[in-house]
Design a protein around this motif. Structure first.
Motif, PDB file in Angstrom:
ATOM      1  N   ASP A   1      14.957 -60.473 -50.301  1.00 13.97           N
ATOM      2  CA  ASP A   1      14.858 -59.631 -49.042  1.00 13.97           C
ATOM      3  C   ASP A   1      15.656 -60.493 -47.865  1.00 13.97           C
ATOM      4  OD1 ASP A   1      13.390 -57.717 -50.157  1.00 13.97           O
ATOM      5  OD2 ASP A   1      11.349 -58.754 -49.560  1.00 13.97           O
ATOM      6  N   MET A   2      15.336 -61.895 -47.830  1.00 16.81           N
ATOM      7  CA  MET A   2      15.935 -62.393 -46.707  1.00 16.81           C
ATOM      8  C   MET A   2      17.511 -62.524 -46.910  1.00 16.81           C
ATOM      9  SD  MET A   2      13.579 -62.971 -44.425  1.00 16.81           S
ATOM     10  CE  MET A   2      14.384 -64.122 -43.489  1.00 16.81           C
ATOM     11  N   ALA A   3      17.959 -62.722 -48.095  1.00 14.79           N
ATOM     12  CA  ALA A   3      19.145 -63.084 -48.535  1.00 14.79           C
ATOM     13  C   ALA A   3      19.939 -61.526 -48.109  1.00 14.79           C
ATOM     14  CB  ALA A   3      19.215 -63.264 -50.137  1.00 14.79           C
ATOM     15  N   ASN A   4      19.465 -60.778 -48.608  1.00 16.75           N
ATOM     16  CA  ASN A   4      19.820 -59.278 -48.176  1.00 16.75           C
ATOM     17  C   ASN A   4      20.134 -58.992 -46.786  1.00 16.75           C
ATOM     18  OD1 ASN A   4      20.197 -58.551 -50.762  1.00 16.75           O
ATOM     19  ND2 ASN A   4      18.270 -57.440 -50.878  1.00 16.75           N
ATOM     20  N   ILE A   5      19.052 -59.535 -45.707  1.00 13.78           N
ATOM     21  CA  ILE A   5      19.331 -59.335 -44.477  1.00 13.78           C
ATOM     22  C   ILE A   5      20.189 -60.052 -43.972  1.00 13.78           C
ATOM     23  CG2 ILE A   5      17.945 -59.907 -42.080  1.00 13.78           C
ATOM     24  CD1 ILE A   5      15.347 -58.908 -43.685  1.00 13.78           C
ATOM     25  N   VAL A   6      20.531 -61.353 -44.583  1.00 16.35           N
ATOM     26  CA  VAL A   6      21.551 -62.277 -43.890  1.00 16.35           C
ATOM     27  C   VAL A   6      22.761 -61.692 -44.302  1.00 16.35           C
ATOM     28  CG1 VAL A   6      22.417 -64.561 -44.298  1.00 16.35           C
ATOM     29  CG2 VAL A   6      20.013 -64.353 -43.928  1.00 16.35           C
ATOM     30  N   SER A   7      22.887 -61.179 -45.487  1.00  9.49           N
ATOM     31  CA  SER A   7      24.434 -60.550 -46.038  1.00  9.49           C
ATOM     32  C   SER A   7      24.623 -59.548 -45.141  1.00  9.49           C
ATOM     33  CB  SER A   7      24.192 -60.296 -47.263  1.00  9.49           C
ATOM     34  OG  SER A   7      24.031 -61.207 -48.215  1.00  9.49           O
ATOM     35  N   GLN A   8      23.570 -58.657 -44.687  1.00 10.73           N
ATOM     36  CA  GLN A   8      23.903 -57.530 -43.888  1.00 10.73           C
ATOM     37  C   GLN A   8      24.188 -57.946 -42.187  1.00 10.73           C
ATOM     38  OE1 GLN A   8      20.570 -55.010 -44.168  1.00 10.73           O
ATOM     39  NE2 GLN A   8      20.755 -54.428 -46.302  1.00 10.73           N
ATOM     40  N   GLU A   9      23.479 -58.842 -42.033  1.00 10.52           N
ATOM     41  CA  GLU A   9      24.025 -59.280 -40.625  1.00 10.52           C
ATOM     42  C   GLU A   9      25.440 -60.118 -40.553  1.00 10.52           C
ATOM     43  OE1 GLU A   9      20.727 -61.945 -39.465  1.00 10.52           O
ATOM     44  OE2 GLU A   9      19.435 -60.234 -38.896  1.00 10.52           O
ATOM     45  N   ALA A  10      25.725 -60.910 -41.669  1.00 15.49           N
ATOM     46  CA  ALA A  10      27.038 -61.475 -41.880  1.00 15.49           C
ATOM     47  C   ALA A  10      28.154 -60.161 -41.619  1.00 15.49           C
ATOM     48  CB  ALA A  10      27.008 -62.329 -42.822  1.00 15.49           C
ATOM     49  N   ALA A  11      27.868 -59.171 -42.387  1.00 14.09           N
ATOM     50  CA  ALA A  11      28.962 -58.223 -42.640  1.00 14.09           C
ATOM     51  C   ALA A  11      28.890 -57.385 -41.231  1.00 14.09           C
ATOM     52  CB  ALA A  11      28.511 -57.329 -43.799  1.00 14.09           C
ATOM     53  N   ALA A  12      27.950 -57.161 -40.461  1.00 13.15           N
ATOM     54  CA  ALA A  12      28.017 -56.595 -39.316  1.00 13.15           C
ATOM     55  C   ALA A  12      28.782 -57.394 -38.206  1.00 13.15           C
ATOM     56  CB  ALA A  12      26.450 -56.209 -39.009  1.00 13.15           C
ATOM     57  N   GLY A  13      28.315 -58.761 -38.388  1.00 12.79           N
ATOM     58  CA  GLY A  13      29.131 -59.570 -37.235  1.00 12.79           C
ATOM     59  C   GLY A  13      30.482 -59.952 -37.660  1.00 12.79           C
ATOM     60  N   ALA A  14      30.994 -59.671 -38.704  1.00 14.40           N
ATOM     61  CA  ALA A  14      32.451 -60.105 -39.020  1.00 14.40           C
ATOM     62  C   ALA A  14      33.484 -59.210 -38.352  1.00 14.40           C
ATOM     63  CB  ALA A  14      32.645 -59.721 -40.729  1.00 14.40           C
ATOM     64  N   GLY A  15      32.908 -57.864 -38.182  1.00 14.20           N
ATOM     65  CA  GLY A  15      33.895 -57.166 -37.562  1.00 14.20           C
ATOM     66  C   GLY A  15      33.580 -56.860 -35.780  1.00 14.20           C
ATOM     67  N   ALA A  16      32.541 -57.706 -35.445  1.00 17.40           N
ATOM     68  CA  ALA A  16      32.211 -57.642 -33.937  1.00 17.40           C
ATOM     69  C   ALA A  16      33.172 -58.489 -32.981  1.00 17.40           C
ATOM     70  CB  ALA A  16      30.859 -58.291 -33.957  1.00 17.40           C
ATOM     71  N   GLY A  17      33.770 -59.286 -33.716  1.00 17.62           N
ATOM     72  CA  GLY A  17      34.702 -60.069 -32.436  1.00 17.62           C
ATOM     73  C   GLY A  17      35.896 -59.589 -32.356  1.00 17.62           C
ATOM     74  N   SER A  18      36.401 -58.497 -33.189  1.00 11.59           N
ATOM     75  CA  SER A  18      37.864 -57.807 -33.173  1.00 11.59           C
ATOM     76  C   SER A  18      37.700 -56.940 -32.005  1.00 11.59           C
ATOM     77  CB  SER A  18      38.307 -57.296 -34.459  1.00 11.59           C
ATOM     78  OG  SER A  18      37.252 -56.457 -34.627  1.00 11.59           O
ATOM     79  N   GLY A  19      39.063 -56.649 -31.426  1.00 12.06           N
ATOM     80  CA  GLY A  19      39.150 -55.471 -30.300  1.00 12.06           C
ATOM     81  C   GLY A  19      38.458 -55.834 -29.085  1.00 12.06           C
ATOM     82  N   GLY A  20      38.604 -57.057 -28.365  1.00  5.27           N
ATOM     83  CA  GLY A  20      37.992 -57.267 -27.311  1.00  5.27           C
ATOM     84  C   GLY A  20      38.545 -56.717 -25.851  1.00  5.27           C
ATOM     85  N   ALA A  21      38.229 -56.694 -24.807  1.00  3.29           N
ATOM     86  CA  ALA A  21      38.552 -56.144 -23.641  1.00  3.29           C
ATOM     87  C   ALA A  21      39.925 -56.686 -23.143  1.00  3.29           C
ATOM     88  CB  ALA A  21      37.549 -56.450 -22.520  1.00  3.29           C
ATOM     89  N   ARG A  22      40.940 -55.878 -22.701  1.00  2.00           N
ATOM     90  CA  ARG A  22      42.140 -56.236 -22.343  1.00  2.00           C
ATOM     91  C   ARG A  22      42.191 -56.111 -20.731  1.00  2.00           C
ATOM     92  NH1 ARG A  22      45.926 -54.310 -26.640  1.00  2.00           N
ATOM     93  NH2 ARG A  22      44.412 -54.156 -28.214  1.00  2.00           N
TER      94      ARG A  22
END
Length: 87
Positions: A66-87
């Motif tokens: 369960d913990m491994a799945n949670i970490v994987s989901q958080e990593a996948a969600a965080g991978a796209g979080a840094g793109s498309g910043g404010a201009r």
């Protein structure tokens, strides 16, 4: 995930049965039936049920899987979080 319900503490409010009906069910007015080995896809509903129990009778134990799945989901969600910043 593994569920443990303190049946001595449970007062039969049935909030868990409303929030996770595939895992919890009331048998009569006060007797709770539950699946201690709830499926992983029930995690979100079970977490809500645990939080909603007015007497705190439900404990949720997460396994290493369960913990491994949670970490994987958080990593996948965080991978796209840094793109498309404010201009």
């Amino acid at each position: 995930m593994r569920l443990v319900v303190d049946l001595n503490r449970c007062q039969g409010y049935a909030q868990c049965a409303f929030l996770a009906p595939d895992v919890f069910a009331m048998h009569g007015d006060e007797s709770l039936l539950y699946n201690p080995e709830a499926a992983a896809e029930q995690h979100e509903n079970v977490a809500r049920a645990v939080a909603a129990c007015p007497v705190g009778a439900i404990l949720l134990e997460l396994t290493d899987e369960d913990m491994a799945n949670i970490v994987s989901q958080e990593a996948a969600a965080g991978a796209g979080a840094g793109s498309g910043g404010a201009r």
